[in-house]
Design a protein around this motif. Structure first.
Motif, PDB file in Angstrom:
ATOM      1  N   ALA A  36       0.845  -1.187   0.000  1.00 52.71           N
ATOM      2  CA  ALA A  36       0.000   0.000   0.000  1.00 52.71           C
ATOM      3  C   ALA A  36       0.884   1.242   0.000  1.00 52.71           C
ATOM      4  N   VAL A  37       0.490   2.244  -0.759  1.00 53.32           N
ATOM      5  CA  VAL A  37       1.301   3.462  -0.886  1.00 53.32           C
ATOM      6  C   VAL A  37       1.603   4.052   0.481  1.00 53.32           C
ATOM      7  N   SER A  38       0.659   3.950   1.394  1.00 61.54           N
ATOM      8  CA  SER A  38       0.859   4.497   2.740  1.00 61.54           C
ATOM      9  C   SER A  38       1.970   3.792   3.495  1.00 61.54           C
ATOM     10  N   HIS A  39       2.338   2.571   3.070  1.00 62.98           N
ATOM     11  CA  HIS A  39       3.363   1.781   3.761  1.00 62.98           C
ATOM     12  C   HIS A  39       4.473   1.353   2.794  1.00 62.98           C
ATOM     13  N   CYS A  40       4.738   2.207   1.806  1.00 63.21           N
ATOM     14  CA  CYS A  40       5.723   1.919   0.754  1.00 63.21           C
ATOM     15  C   CYS A  40       7.077   1.530   1.355  1.00 63.21           C
ATOM     16  N   LEU A  41       7.711   0.550   0.716  1.00 63.68           N
ATOM     17  CA  LEU A  41       8.983   0.011   1.212  1.00 63.68           C
ATOM     18  C   LEU A  41      10.178   0.448   0.361  1.00 63.68           C
ATOM     19  N   CYS A  42       9.932   1.229  -0.668  1.00 62.91           N
ATOM     20  CA  CYS A  42      10.978   1.506  -1.653  1.00 62.91           C
ATOM     21  C   CYS A  42      12.233   2.135  -1.032  1.00 62.91           C
ATOM     22  N   ALA A  43      12.054   3.000  -0.053  1.00 63.12           N
ATOM     23  CA  ALA A  43      13.206   3.665   0.547  1.00 63.12           C
ATOM     24  C   ALA A  43      14.048   2.718   1.398  1.00 63.12           C
ATOM     25  N   TRP A  44      13.537   1.507   1.632  1.00 61.17           N
ATOM     26  CA  TRP A  44      14.220   0.557   2.514  1.00 61.17           C
ATOM     27  C   TRP A  44      14.783  -0.637   1.744  1.00 61.17           C
ATOM     28  N   ARG A  45      14.922  -0.497   0.435  1.00 58.93           N
ATOM     29  CA  ARG A  45      15.391  -1.615  -0.384  1.00 58.93           C
ATOM     30  C   ARG A  45      16.921  -1.685  -0.373  1.00 58.93           C
ATOM     31  N   PRO A  46      17.504  -2.762   0.157  1.00 55.70           N
ATOM     32  CA  PRO A  46      18.961  -2.909   0.124  1.00 55.70           C
ATOM     33  C   PRO A  46      19.404  -3.510  -1.208  1.00 55.70           C
ATOM     34  N   ARG A  47      20.662  -3.354  -1.533  1.00 50.66           N
ATOM     35  CA  ARG A  47      21.253  -3.979  -2.719  1.00 50.66           C
ATOM     36  C   ARG A  47      22.623  -4.472  -2.293  1.00 50.66           C
ATOM     37  N   ILE A  48      22.830  -5.789  -2.261  1.00 50.14           N
ATOM     38  CA  ILE A  48      24.021  -6.361  -1.642  1.00 50.14           C
ATOM     39  C   ILE A  48      24.727  -7.287  -2.624  1.00 50.14           C
ATOM     40  N   ALA A  49      26.021  -7.098  -2.775  1.00 49.09           N
ATOM     41  CA  ALA A  49      26.811  -7.955  -3.664  1.00 49.09           C
ATOM     42  C   ALA A  49      26.956  -9.339  -3.055  1.00 49.09           C
ATOM     43  N   ALA A  50      26.927 -10.359  -3.913  1.00 49.44           N
ATOM     44  CA  ALA A  50      27.072 -11.741  -3.452  1.00 49.44           C
ATOM     45  C   ALA A  50      27.731 -12.563  -4.548  1.00 49.44           C
ATOM     46  N   ASP A 207      11.976  -9.081   7.287  1.00 44.06           N
ATOM     47  CA  ASP A 207      11.307  -8.701   8.532  1.00 44.06           C
ATOM     48  C   ASP A 207      10.581  -7.364   8.383  1.00 44.06           C
ATOM     49  N   VAL A 208      11.226  -6.405   7.746  1.00 41.55           N
ATOM     50  CA  VAL A 208      10.605  -5.086   7.580  1.00 41.55           C
ATOM     51  C   VAL A 208       9.460  -5.157   6.568  1.00 41.55           C
ATOM     52  N   PHE A 209       9.646  -5.918   5.487  1.00 45.77           N
ATOM     53  CA  PHE A 209       8.559  -6.115   4.524  1.00 45.77           C
ATOM     54  C   PHE A 209       7.326  -6.697   5.208  1.00 45.77           C
ATOM     55  N   SER A 210       7.515  -7.741   6.003  1.00 42.17           N
ATOM     56  CA  SER A 210       6.383  -8.369   6.695  1.00 42.17           C
ATOM     57  C   SER A 210       5.690  -7.378   7.623  1.00 42.17           C
ATOM     58  N   GLN A 211       6.499  -6.582   8.326  1.00 45.85           N
ATOM     59  CA  GLN A 211       5.928  -5.597   9.251  1.00 45.85           C
ATOM     60  C   GLN A 211       5.083  -4.571   8.494  1.00 45.85           C
ATOM     61  N   HIS A 212       5.607  -4.043   7.392  1.00 43.15           N
ATOM     62  CA  HIS A 212       4.865  -3.049   6.607  1.00 43.15           C
ATOM     63  C   HIS A 212       3.593  -3.654   6.019  1.00 43.15           C
ATOM     64  N   TYR A 213       3.710  -4.870   5.508  1.00 42.97           N
ATOM     65  CA  TYR A 213       2.561  -5.518   4.875  1.00 42.97           C
ATOM     66  C   TYR A 213       1.417  -5.693   5.875  1.00 42.97           C
ATOM     67  N   LEU A 214       1.731  -6.213   7.056  1.00 42.76           N
ATOM     68  CA  LEU A 214       0.699  -6.457   8.069  1.00 42.76           C
ATOM     69  C   LEU A 214       0.149  -5.154   8.628  1.00 42.76           C
ATOM     70  N   ALA A 215       1.007  -4.155   8.775  1.00 45.14           N
ATOM     71  CA  ALA A 215       0.544  -2.857   9.276  1.00 45.14           C
ATOM     72  C   ALA A 215      -0.418  -2.209   8.287  1.00 45.14           C
ATOM     73  N   ALA A 216      -0.161  -2.372   7.008  1.00 42.94           N
ATOM     74  CA  ALA A 216      -1.047  -1.806   5.998  1.00 42.94           C
ATOM     75  C   ALA A 216      -2.416  -2.476   6.027  1.00 42.94           C
ATOM     76  N   LYS A 217      -2.465  -3.762   6.367  1.00 45.23           N
ATOM     77  CA  LYS A 217      -3.731  -4.484   6.428  1.00 45.23           C
ATOM     78  C   LYS A 217      -4.544  -4.076   7.643  1.00 45.23           C
ATOM     79  N   ALA A 218      -3.890  -3.670   8.729  1.00 47.85           N
ATOM     80  CA  ALA A 218      -4.579  -3.434  10.014  1.00 47.85           C
ATOM     81  C   ALA A 218      -5.682  -2.372   9.951  1.00 47.85           C
ATOM     82  N   PRO A 219      -5.510  -1.152   9.467  1.00 48.25           N
ATOM     83  CA  PRO A 219      -4.210  -0.519   9.192  1.00 48.25           C
ATOM     84  C   PRO A 219      -3.678   0.166  10.455  1.00 48.25           C
ATOM     85  N   ARG A 220      -2.352   0.283  10.504  1.00 48.52           N
ATOM     86  CA  ARG A 220      -1.713   1.014  11.582  1.00 48.52           C
ATOM     87  C   ARG A 220      -0.394   1.580  11.072  1.00 48.52           C
ATOM     88  N   ALA A 221       0.095   2.556  11.772  1.00 51.18           N
ATOM     89  CA  ALA A 221       1.353   3.177  11.377  1.00 51.18           C
ATOM     90  C   ALA A 221       2.527   2.269  11.728  1.00 51.18           C
TER      91      ALA A 221
END
Length: 239
Positions: A36-50, A207-221
């Protein structure tokens, strides 16, 4: 940012006769992270070399589900490929990838369903090669069908994981407590291959994705300064 799962999702939508309606389909979603736009995760996307790569073989509608975690793997790891699975058709890029000499592929699946001679429990690659983990991204029932009906995977060694903790993923329920979501499986594979930083970053992102997803469903901040976000922040690019 486009990646393999995003492109697979776009192709699947393009050939759909009717729209896929996920739970909570009335929500206005960010097209980049699917939340949900209200709980967007884009700013929290990591990019890690492997050193490792991941190949996702995705059941028909899996890429369309907002709760899918294969998407998170592609967010984190540049060397992530994604192919749609069909019983009678094999995407030509998949055999080519499995035969690519730079990769040493492992099919990740429970060893109890496989002939013992195919099962391995550690990741050992030949000189000049990199591990490629082939993951069946589907529900457990679907994954078993995919395993049985994909003869082009029969020659691959099967990496059987023995996770020491139960799944932390809370967005879907499995009939077995020891079943892990796709991102958790990928993190365990990365750890076995020595890509510890990527494994830790993917787990923090899940972990953060799951938190945002569930918070958006509640909804809660969501508290962006809580321990989960602080942990993920360690893996974000420097400003």
């Amino acid at each position: 940012m486009s990646h393999a799962v995003a492109r697979l999702r776009a192709a699947r939508i393009a050939r759909s006769a009717k729209p896929f309606l996920a739970r909570g389909s009335n929500a206005v979603r960010c097209q980049a992270c699917r939340l949900a736009v209200s709980h967007c995760l884009c700013a929290w996307r990591p990019r890690i070399a492997a050193q490792s790569g991941v190949c996702l073989l995705m059941h028909d509608v899996e890429a369309l589900k907002p709760s899918n975690t294969g998407w998170l793997i592609a967010d984190v790891l540049a060397d992530t490929c994604a192919f749609g699975w069909q019983r009678t058709v094999v995407e030509p890029g998949l055999p080519a990838l499995l035969d690519d000499p730079q990769w040493q592929p492992y099919l990740v699946f429970p060893g109890e369903y496989v002939a013992p001679k195919r099962v391995v429990s550690s990741v050992v690659v030949a000189p000049g090669k990199r591990p490629l983990f082939v993951l069946l991204d589907a529900t457990w029932t679907e994954a078993r069908k995919m395993f049985r009906k994909s003869p082009y995977l029969d020659a691959l060694p099967v990496l059987s994981l023995q996770p020491e903790q139960l799944s932390r993923y809370r967005l879907r329920r499995s009939s077995r407590d020891d079943h892990l979501c796709t991102a958790e499986v990928a993190a365990l594979c990365l750890e076995l291959a020595g890509d510890q930083l990527a494994a830790d970053g993917l787990n923090a992102y899940l972990d953060v994705f799951s938190q945002h997803y569930l918070a958006a469903k509640a909804p809660r901040a969501v508290d962006l300064s809580d321990p989960l976000h602080q942990r993920l922040r360690e893996f974000l690019p420097a400003d």
